[in-house]
Scaffold this active site. Sequence first.
Site, PDB file in Angstrom:
ATOM      1  N   ASP A 164      -1.560   6.732   6.433  1.00  0.00           N
ATOM      2  CA  ASP A 164      -2.593   5.770   6.044  1.00  0.00           C
ATOM      3  C   ASP A 164      -2.787   4.844   7.238  1.00  0.00           C
ATOM      4  O   ASP A 164      -1.907   4.065   7.572  1.00  0.00           O
ATOM      5  CB  ASP A 164      -2.116   5.001   4.802  1.00  0.00           C
ATOM      6  CG  ASP A 164      -3.067   3.875   4.386  1.00  0.00           C
ATOM      7  OD1 ASP A 164      -4.066   3.628   5.097  1.00  0.00           O
ATOM      8  OD2 ASP A 164      -2.802   3.243   3.340  1.00  0.00           O
ATOM      9  N   TRP A 173       0.832  -1.208   0.000  1.00  0.00           N
ATOM     10  CA  TRP A 173       0.000   0.000   0.000  1.00  0.00           C
ATOM     11  C   TRP A 173       0.860   1.249   0.000  1.00  0.00           C
ATOM     12  O   TRP A 173       0.560   2.222  -0.698  1.00  0.00           O
ATOM     13  CB  TRP A 173      -0.974  -0.012   1.178  1.00  0.00           C
ATOM     14  CG  TRP A 173      -1.907  -1.183   1.113  1.00  0.00           C
ATOM     15  CD1 TRP A 173      -1.974  -2.233   1.979  1.00  0.00           C
ATOM     16  CD2 TRP A 173      -2.898  -1.450   0.098  1.00  0.00           C
ATOM     17  NE1 TRP A 173      -2.948  -3.126   1.575  1.00  0.00           N
ATOM     18  CE2 TRP A 173      -3.524  -2.666   0.434  1.00  0.00           C
ATOM     19  CE3 TRP A 173      -3.316  -0.770  -1.043  1.00  0.00           C
ATOM     20  CZ2 TRP A 173      -4.543  -3.223  -0.346  1.00  0.00           C
ATOM     21  CZ3 TRP A 173      -4.328  -1.311  -1.825  1.00  0.00           C
ATOM     22  CH2 TRP A 173      -4.927  -2.531  -1.464  1.00  0.00           C
ATOM     23  N   LYS A 178     -11.584  -2.324   7.284  1.00  0.00           N
ATOM     24  CA  LYS A 178     -10.755  -3.216   8.088  1.00  0.00           C
ATOM     25  C   LYS A 178     -11.216  -3.205   9.555  1.00  0.00           C
ATOM     26  O   LYS A 178     -11.397  -4.236  10.154  1.00  0.00           O
ATOM     27  CB  LYS A 178      -9.279  -2.815   8.007  1.00  0.00           C
ATOM     28  CG  LYS A 178      -8.752  -2.561   6.599  1.00  0.00           C
ATOM     29  CD  LYS A 178      -8.470  -3.838   5.834  1.00  0.00           C
ATOM     30  CE  LYS A 178      -8.295  -3.646   4.333  1.00  0.00           C
ATOM     31  NZ  LYS A 178      -7.354  -2.636   3.883  1.00  0.00           N
TER      32      LYS A 178
HETATM   33  C1  LIG Z   1      -6.847  -2.131   2.443  1.00  0.00           C
HETATM   34  C2  LIG Z   1      -5.844  -1.054   2.479  1.00  0.00           C
HETATM   35  C3  LIG Z   1      -5.812  -0.023   1.519  1.00  0.00           C
HETATM   36  C4  LIG Z   1      -6.753   0.014   0.330  1.00  0.00           C
HETATM   37  O1  LIG Z   1      -7.985   0.427   0.720  1.00  0.00           O
HETATM   38  P1  LIG Z   1      -9.163   0.679  -0.352  1.00  0.00           P
HETATM   39  O2  LIG Z   1     -10.214   1.299   0.508  1.00  0.00           O
HETATM   40  O3  LIG Z   1      -9.550  -0.663  -0.893  1.00  0.00           O
HETATM   41  O4  LIG Z   1      -8.654   1.575  -1.412  1.00  0.00           O
HETATM   42  C5  LIG Z   1      -4.866   0.974   1.660  1.00  0.00           C
HETATM   43  N1  LIG Z   1      -3.995   0.973   2.677  1.00  0.00           N
HETATM   44  C6  LIG Z   1      -3.994   0.004   3.617  1.00  0.00           C
HETATM   45  C7  LIG Z   1      -3.008   0.068   4.735  1.00  0.00           C
HETATM   46  C8  LIG Z   1      -4.917  -1.041   3.543  1.00  0.00           C
HETATM   47  O5  LIG Z   1      -4.912  -1.998   4.481  1.00  0.00           O
END
Ligand SMILES: *Cc1c(COP(=O)(O)O)cnc(C)c1O
Length: 355
Positions: free
Chosen positions: A166, A99, A190
């Site tokens: 993030d 990511w 998540k």
């Molecule tokens: C799942 C995830 C993403 C992607 O998220 P989307 O909402 O599907 O774009 C980005 N960063 C991390 C750390 C993730 O676990």
Amino acid sequence: MKKHNFNAGPSILPREVIEKTAEAVLNFNGIGLSILEISHRTKDFEAVIDEAAVLFKELLDIPSGYSVLFLGGGASLQFCMVPYNLMEKKAAYLNTGTWASKALKEARAFGEAVEVASSKEANFNFIPKNYTVPQDADYFHITTNNTIFGTEIHKDLDSPVTLVADMSSDIFSRPVDVSKYGLIYGGAQKNLAPAGVTFVIVKDEILGKVSRHIPTMLDYRTHIAENSMFNTPPVLPIYSAMETLRWLKSIGGLKEMEKRNIAKAKLLYDEIDRNRLFVGTAKEEDRSLMNICFVMKPEYQALEGDFLKFAQSNGMVGLKGHRSVGGFRASTYNALPIESVQALVDCMKEFEKAN
Ligand SMILES: *Cc1c(COP(=O)(O)O)cnc(C)c1O
């Protein structure tokens, strides 16, 4: 049989959140209509989005001067919105996984995106520690929990420039010193809500400093001015998020949540370290509390499929590791009860005895 849900995302939510969401789908607030068939501009829904934002601020102890937004597009759209809004010439990125790499790649379209350090050579099994963030970067971007590789930055870093994080997969897993960050974002699927809503916590004063034209929908200021209602927001996931936040508050907030998460992770990591068959993949000090990655020891590699089947037959779901790591990944998000971790540990012990 009872299912133990170790899915990495979308993933387990508290049972009561799912029940309350189901109730709102059938009869929202007792108004005789579904939340799916009313305007987002009704008093009933405005109360939901307002409460969700208030609970965000309360649970994370967000200082004044920050806005909380509920947007569409996933965390992946933030990979582009962050540089769009914040990068004039240069930004710094810590590359700790898939990511983080995607965020970095997207930023390169907007200016000089500097990779300050990367653990790619070691298949991202640790968090780099000794690096220098250029003083003239507009911001420094980190991924606090690496969902795929099972590593986590456990402390709020000190950054010489605006810190952007993030936190898709570890938001609300522990208290966070939000004052150290300029912007925090994440997909909700998540640890917070069903897929479809993205949260952004942004310090208002960092905005409005770039010279490029920002399309209306991609400008954070649009959504701040309209209270996340510039256009129709993802109504149902926001409702579920509000219920998850109520649940977090009811159990005692993020200190209590962190305590539970530490206990769950310790239970599983202790077993991985003790068990003759398995080995953890992440460097010990950087082990994630949310995504616990482990593999068979090389001499037992042939047993991998058997263990997965055995675990499945005992109710374990979502344990197969991501293809870039292999083996197993147990996601132990907030809503996963310690009983499920214990059930997995029991499986591992039993499998060791039989092999
Ligand atoms: C799942 C995830 C993403 C992607 O998220 P989307 O909402 O599907 O774009 C980005 N960063 C991390 C750390 C993730 O676990």
